[in-house]
Design an enzyme around this catalytic site. Structure first.
Site, PDB file in Angstrom:
ATOM      1  N   SER A 143       0.948  -1.214  -0.063  1.00  0.00           N
ATOM      2  CA  SER A 143      -0.114   0.080   0.014  1.00  0.00           C
ATOM      3  C   SER A 143       0.742   1.290   0.054  1.00  0.00           C
ATOM      4  O   SER A 143       1.657   1.423  -1.049  1.00  0.00           O
ATOM      5  CB  SER A 143      -0.797  -0.170   1.187  1.00  0.00           C
ATOM      6  OG  SER A 143      -1.783   0.879   1.029  1.00  0.00           O
ATOM      7  N   LYS A 160      -0.281  -4.000  -3.507  1.00  0.00           N
ATOM      8  CA  LYS A 160      -1.822  -3.492  -3.116  1.00  0.00           C
ATOM      9  C   LYS A 160      -1.761  -2.049  -3.749  1.00  0.00           C
ATOM     10  O   LYS A 160      -1.359  -1.308  -2.921  1.00  0.00           O
ATOM     11  CB  LYS A 160      -1.929  -3.598  -1.717  1.00  0.00           C
ATOM     12  CG  LYS A 160      -3.392  -2.743  -1.189  1.00  0.00           C
ATOM     13  CD  LYS A 160      -3.609  -2.979   0.215  1.00  0.00           C
ATOM     14  CE  LYS A 160      -4.818  -2.557   0.620  1.00  0.00           C
ATOM     15  NZ  LYS A 160      -4.887  -0.796   0.451  1.00  0.00           N
TER      16      LYS A 160
END
Length: 392
Positions: free
Chosen positions: A304, A329
């Site tokens: 992320s 991600k």
């Protein structure tokens, strides 16, 4: 959702039908109610009709359950189940409906303060939840849990999603939670009492005497400010180089990742986002940045916001990436809070590297692929980073 009693619901439908018969060609409709008449514009009328048609089946099912189900029911539990099922139907594990308690726990987590047991864990290649960090003096530390222990169940329940497990480890201060974990071939169960945890997300130190080391465990509300202080402290010590450790960092707040990248990179593009309509937004760094040479450690659990930093550094040649390919991600969730203190967390955008490379499902590849030693005693990735700084 607006709730109506059955009589009011039927009255509305009947009123709409009557109004349609008499005023089908008008620009507005008259709905009769208990207190007289209400003028409704045609567009509002059409919207009301569409809503009543769309949710009539759901309303009828809920009324039947409440009227005829053998045992007592809880309407709040019903509605929460409906909301959760709606978001679960998307098939996206990062989009979730959070009830009041779950949302409060999530809010505390991103702010860096929460009530829990004082552990950080990540999912390995086999789907196990492995403890990567223990807060000194926290409930888990006091009970003897250690890094590399594998979490199996929380209060007797196993989980497929790490965020869901983390949510159930957190809870009201002073309450008890039972954790089953595996160490080697042996399984153990411990009872932990949740306590308020104030865990920093940035840790700075020096290694090999002359080199700085900063580990970022997550991107929380104050992560960028913590990083700024640690970086300034190391610069004042005149270290010869810096290692930024993003291993096992699950991500967090996008803006914090961008701020950290801004401190490491000169004027350039850090990342850009795209929504479902193709709308693109660019995030850029300014001219000022650290003068230190640096290297960045990444692994398969770097995810992320951490991948925003890693991709920005790689595409802009800020410093070498050492380790293994990141998690992948490359999507962003937005949150919507409701009046009853529940919330929706929904995937709304994806982010790409400065050069436009896909990250979601792909990850960021290191410049130097280095796996950890099998025995875990020697940090071969860290040693490679140090050697690159010394040779550079």
């Amino acid at each position: 959702m607006i709730k109506m009693k059955r009589k009011k619901f039927i009255l509305l439908i009947v009123s709409v039908v009557i109004a349609t018969l008499f005023l089908a060609s008008a620009a507005f409709f008259i709905l009769s109610g208990a207190k007289g008449f209400v003028l409704v514009g045609k567009s509002d009328f059409d919207t009301m009709s569409e809503i009543s048609e769309r949710y009539a089946k759901l309303y009828a099912m809920q009324e039947t359950v409440n009227d005829q189900f053998l045992w007592e029911t809880d309407e709040e539990e019903q509605m929460n189940a409906i909301y959760k099922a709606l978001i679960d139907s998307l098939g996206d594990k990062y989009s979730v409906y959070m009830d009041k308690e779950e949302y409060a726990n999530w809010n505390n987590y991103v702010n860096g303060t929460f009530t829990g047991v004082g552990i950080t864990f990540a999912e390995d290649d086999e789907g196990n939840f492995v403890i990567t960090d223990i807060l000194n003096g926290g409930p888990a530390d006091s009970a003897g849990l250690k890094e590399d222990d594998i979490l199996l169940t929380v209060d007797g329940k196993s989980y497929d999603d790490s965020e869901e497990m983390a949510s159930h480890l957190r809870g009201k201060e002073g309450t008890e939670v039972k954790v089953t974990y595996r160490r080697g071939s042996r399984e153990r169960e411990v009872s932990l009492v949740r306590a308020e945890v104030e865990q920093p997300s940035v840790y700075g130190s020096t290694i090999d005497g002359d080199y700085g080391y900063i580990r970022i465990t997550a991107f929380e509300k104050s992560t960028a400010e913590q990083f700024r202080k640690e970086l300034a402290g190391l610069e004042n010590k005149n270290v010869k180089g810096l290692i930024v450790d993003l291993r096992d960092n699950p991500g967090g707040l996008m803006d914090q990742g961008i701020e950290v990248a801004d401190m490491l990179l000169p004027e350039c593009t850090i990342t850009h986002t795209e929504d479902k309509n193709g709308k693109t937004e660019y995030y850029n760094s300014d001219e000022s940045c650290t003068k230190l040479k640096y290297a960045v450690l990444i692994n398969e659990n770097t995810a992320s916001a951490s991948e925003i930093v890693a991709a920005a550094i790689k595409d802009n040649q800020g410093g070498p990436l050492i380790g293994t390919t990141t998690f992948g991600k490359g999507i962003i969730q937005g949150s919507m809070e409701f009046k009853d203190e529940t919330a929706l967390k929904l995937t709304i955008m994806q982010y790409l590297s400065p050069e436009g490379n896909q990250i979601n499902g792909v990850g960021v590849k290191p410049d130097y692929k280095v796996k950890m030693s099998q025995d875990g005693k020697k940090d071969s990735q860290l040693r490679k980073a140090l050697n690159l700084l010394k040779d550079g």
